[in-house]
Design a protein around this motif. Structure first.
Motif, PDB file in Angstrom:
ATOM      1  N   ALA A 102       0.831  -1.207   0.000  1.00  0.00           N
ATOM      2  CA  ALA A 102       0.000   0.000   0.000  1.00  0.00           C
ATOM      3  C   ALA A 102       0.868   1.260   0.000  1.00  0.00           C
ATOM      4  O   ALA A 102       0.583   2.217  -0.736  1.00  0.00           O
ATOM      5  CB  ALA A 102      -0.927  -0.001   1.217  1.00  0.00           C
ATOM      6  N   PHE A 103       1.930   1.263   0.791  1.00  0.00           N
ATOM      7  CA  PHE A 103       2.818   2.427   0.863  1.00  0.00           C
ATOM      8  C   PHE A 103       3.527   2.633  -0.468  1.00  0.00           C
ATOM      9  O   PHE A 103       3.591   3.754  -0.985  1.00  0.00           O
ATOM     10  CB  PHE A 103       3.826   2.255   1.999  1.00  0.00           C
ATOM     11  N   LYS A 104       4.039   1.553  -1.047  1.00  0.00           N
ATOM     12  CA  LYS A 104       4.744   1.652  -2.332  1.00  0.00           C
ATOM     13  C   LYS A 104       3.818   2.181  -3.414  1.00  0.00           C
ATOM     14  O   LYS A 104       4.172   3.091  -4.169  1.00  0.00           O
ATOM     15  CB  LYS A 104       5.318   0.292  -2.734  1.00  0.00           C
ATOM     16  N   THR A 105       2.606   1.641  -3.495  1.00  0.00           N
ATOM     17  CA  THR A 105       1.629   2.079  -4.491  1.00  0.00           C
ATOM     18  C   THR A 105       1.310   3.561  -4.316  1.00  0.00           C
ATOM     19  O   THR A 105       1.261   4.323  -5.291  1.00  0.00           O
ATOM     20  CB  THR A 105       0.344   1.238  -4.388  1.00  0.00           C
ATOM     21  N   ALA A 106       1.126   3.994  -3.071  1.00  0.00           N
ATOM     22  CA  ALA A 106       0.789   5.387  -2.792  1.00  0.00           C
ATOM     23  C   ALA A 106       1.947   6.326  -3.127  1.00  0.00           C
ATOM     24  O   ALA A 106       1.742   7.378  -3.746  1.00  0.00           O
ATOM     25  CB  ALA A 106       0.385   5.549  -1.326  1.00  0.00           C
ATOM     26  N   VAL A 107       3.162   5.958  -2.757  1.00  0.00           N
ATOM     27  CA  VAL A 107       4.324   6.815  -3.013  1.00  0.00           C
ATOM     28  C   VAL A 107       4.587   6.931  -4.504  1.00  0.00           C
ATOM     29  O   VAL A 107       4.764   8.031  -5.032  1.00  0.00           O
ATOM     30  CB  VAL A 107       5.577   6.296  -2.261  1.00  0.00           C
ATOM     31  N   VAL A 108       4.617   5.795  -5.180  1.00  0.00           N
ATOM     32  CA  VAL A 108       4.892   5.805  -6.621  1.00  0.00           C
ATOM     33  C   VAL A 108       3.790   6.545  -7.373  1.00  0.00           C
ATOM     34  O   VAL A 108       4.059   7.282  -8.320  1.00  0.00           O
ATOM     35  CB  VAL A 108       5.074   4.365  -7.147  1.00  0.00           C
ATOM     36  N   GLY A 109       2.549   6.401  -6.934  1.00  0.00           N
ATOM     37  CA  GLY A 109       1.423   7.072  -7.582  1.00  0.00           C
ATOM     38  C   GLY A 109       1.235   8.519  -7.159  1.00  0.00           C
ATOM     39  O   GLY A 109       0.398   9.227  -7.700  1.00  0.00           O
ATOM     40  N   GLY A 110       1.997   8.984  -6.161  1.00  0.00           N
ATOM     41  CA  GLY A 110       1.878  10.360  -5.691  1.00  0.00           C
ATOM     42  C   GLY A 110       0.583  10.641  -4.944  1.00  0.00           C
ATOM     43  O   GLY A 110       0.138  11.782  -4.860  1.00  0.00           O
ATOM     44  N   ASP A 111      -0.014   9.608  -4.356  1.00  0.00           N
ATOM     45  CA  ASP A 111      -1.275   9.742  -3.630  1.00  0.00           C
ATOM     46  C   ASP A 111      -0.978  10.098  -2.172  1.00  0.00           C
ATOM     47  O   ASP A 111      -0.789   9.228  -1.316  1.00  0.00           O
ATOM     48  CB  ASP A 111      -2.058   8.435  -3.727  1.00  0.00           C
ATOM     49  N   ARG A 112      -0.948  11.394  -1.885  1.00  0.00           N
ATOM     50  CA  ARG A 112      -0.577  11.879  -0.550  1.00  0.00           C
ATOM     51  C   ARG A 112      -1.485  11.339   0.549  1.00  0.00           C
ATOM     52  O   ARG A 112      -1.015  10.969   1.621  1.00  0.00           O
ATOM     53  CB  ARG A 112      -0.604  13.400  -0.523  1.00  0.00           C
ATOM     54  N   ALA A 113      -2.775  11.320   0.300  1.00  0.00           N
ATOM     55  CA  ALA A 113      -3.720  10.845   1.315  1.00  0.00           C
ATOM     56  C   ALA A 113      -3.464   9.379   1.645  1.00  0.00           C
ATOM     57  O   ALA A 113      -3.506   8.974   2.813  1.00  0.00           O
ATOM     58  CB  ALA A 113      -5.155  11.052   0.846  1.00  0.00           C
ATOM     59  N   ALA A 114      -3.189   8.577   0.628  1.00  0.00           N
ATOM     60  CA  ALA A 114      -2.918   7.160   0.852  1.00  0.00           C
ATOM     61  C   ALA A 114      -1.582   6.964   1.569  1.00  0.00           C
ATOM     62  O   ALA A 114      -1.444   6.039   2.377  1.00  0.00           O
ATOM     63  CB  ALA A 114      -2.934   6.402  -0.469  1.00  0.00           C
ATOM     64  N   VAL A 115      -0.596   7.810   1.287  1.00  0.00           N
ATOM     65  CA  VAL A 115       0.687   7.729   1.988  1.00  0.00           C
ATOM     66  C   VAL A 115       0.474   7.969   3.476  1.00  0.00           C
ATOM     67  O   VAL A 115       0.962   7.221   4.316  1.00  0.00           O
ATOM     68  CB  VAL A 115       1.715   8.738   1.408  1.00  0.00           C
ATOM     69  N   VAL A 116      -0.296   8.998   3.813  1.00  0.00           N
ATOM     70  CA  VAL A 116      -0.560   9.345   5.217  1.00  0.00           C
ATOM     71  C   VAL A 116      -1.233   8.182   5.941  1.00  0.00           C
ATOM     72  O   VAL A 116      -0.952   7.928   7.118  1.00  0.00           O
ATOM     73  CB  VAL A 116      -1.416  10.628   5.318  1.00  0.00           C
ATOM     74  N   GLU A 117      -2.105   7.460   5.259  1.00  0.00           N
ATOM     75  CA  GLU A 117      -2.813   6.331   5.881  1.00  0.00           C
ATOM     76  C   GLU A 117      -1.861   5.233   6.361  1.00  0.00           C
ATOM     77  O   GLU A 117      -2.189   4.486   7.280  1.00  0.00           O
ATOM     78  CB  GLU A 117      -3.828   5.726   4.901  1.00  0.00           C
ATOM     79  N   GLU A 118      -0.681   5.142   5.747  1.00  0.00           N
ATOM     80  CA  GLU A 118       0.263   4.079   6.096  1.00  0.00           C
ATOM     81  C   GLU A 118       1.332   4.520   7.094  1.00  0.00           C
ATOM     82  O   GLU A 118       2.234   3.772   7.408  1.00  0.00           O
ATOM     83  CB  GLU A 118       0.934   3.537   4.823  1.00  0.00           C
ATOM     84  N   VAL A 119       1.227   5.770   7.589  1.00  0.00           N
ATOM     85  CA  VAL A 119       2.240   6.333   8.474  1.00  0.00           C
ATOM     86  C   VAL A 119       1.754   6.366   9.916  1.00  0.00           C
ATOM     87  O   VAL A 119       0.593   6.662  10.183  1.00  0.00           O
ATOM     88  CB  VAL A 119       2.608   7.770   7.999  1.00  0.00           C
ATOM     89  N   ARG A 120       2.676   6.064  10.849  1.00  0.00           N
ATOM     90  CA  ARG A 120       2.397   6.179  12.285  1.00  0.00           C
ATOM     91  C   ARG A 120       2.990   7.493  12.776  1.00  0.00           C
ATOM     92  O   ARG A 120       4.128   7.829  12.464  1.00  0.00           O
ATOM     93  CB  ARG A 120       3.033   5.026  13.051  1.00  0.00           C
ATOM     94  N   PHE A 121       2.206   8.219  13.542  1.00  0.00           N
ATOM     95  CA  PHE A 121       2.667   9.479  14.116  1.00  0.00           C
ATOM     96  C   PHE A 121       2.875   9.318  15.612  1.00  0.00           C
ATOM     97  O   PHE A 121       2.102   8.599  16.254  1.00  0.00           O
ATOM     98  CB  PHE A 121       1.658  10.597  13.823  1.00  0.00           C
ATOM     99  N   PRO A 122       3.897   9.930  16.181  1.00  0.00           N
ATOM    100  CA  PRO A 122       4.861  10.798  15.523  1.00  0.00           C
ATOM    101  C   PRO A 122       5.782   9.988  14.605  1.00  0.00           C
ATOM    102  O   PRO A 122       6.209   8.891  14.960  1.00  0.00           O
ATOM    103  CB  PRO A 122       5.647  11.433  16.656  1.00  0.00           C
TER     104      PRO A 122
END
Length: 197
Positions: A102-122
């Motif tokens: 999911a992260f690879k697909t989002a990053v390569v596709g430039g889908d910022r919202a999808a990238v954020v979904e795969e990130v843990r904060f902080p």
């Protein structure tokens, strides 16, 4: 007195003599150990800017020892090996693979919202800094998801990821996937991207 006459020149000669230079190491000799030992690196529980280069070096050594090639019939075994290492060290390999994909697909596709979904904060980022939430991440997206990060993520295959007790490393330490326990017994975990540098 005669003994002194013989002893003084011998002592002077010994004092002026240079020791022989050390012989050059053999071409196939391993490099000298520097920094933490592999056991010390494995003992660390969170990926950081200090541990990432060492893990990257271990990953490069492993990759050089066993090159993965799409035309190589052993390539599927390498993917199974990565999954087996994840299962042994971290737990559910399917969960790591799902987040990786999911992260690879989002990053390569430039889908910022999808990238954020795969990130843990902080989120840990380069320079030892932390991004506290999705808004801050979006405002700094280009500084975090750099061309080097995009290149590393797009080139990485799940079957060749580096795995240690810190998590799953993408590229040469540009991205780390880590699990977080959701209960005291750690029977349930959540895998997310914990570091981007």
């Amino acid at each position: 007195m005669r003994t002194m006459a013989y002893l003084v020149p011998v002592l002077l000669l010994a004092a002026c003599s240079q020791p022989a230079p050390p012989s050059e190491p053999a071409a196939d000799a391993p490099p000298p150990m520097t920094g933490a030992t592999p056991a010390e690196a494995a003992a660390s529980t969170t990926p950081d800017a200090v541990a990432a280069p060492q893990a990257a070096a271990e990953h490069a050594k492993d990759a050089a020892a066993t090159p993965a090639d799409a035309a190589n019939p052993a390539a599927p075994a390498a993917a199974d090996d990565a999954r087996a290492r994840i299962e042994t060290l971290l737990g559910d390999a399917a969960q790591y693979e799902k987040v990786f994909t999911a992260f690879k697909t989002a990053v390569v596709g430039g889908d910022r919202a999808a990238v954020v979904e795969e990130v843990r904060f902080p989120l840990n980022i380069s320079g030892g800094r932390k991004i506290t939430g999705p808004g801050e991440f979006q405002r700094n997206y280009e500084k975090i998801i750099t061309p080097a990060v995009i290149k590393a993520v797009s080139a990485q295959d799940f079957g060749t990821v580096f795995v240690n007790q810190q998590g799953v490393m993408i590229g040469d330490g540009q991205v780390w996937l880590t699990g977080e326990c959701l209960d005291k017994a750690c029977t349930r975990t959540e895998v997310k991207v914990g570091t981007i540098q």
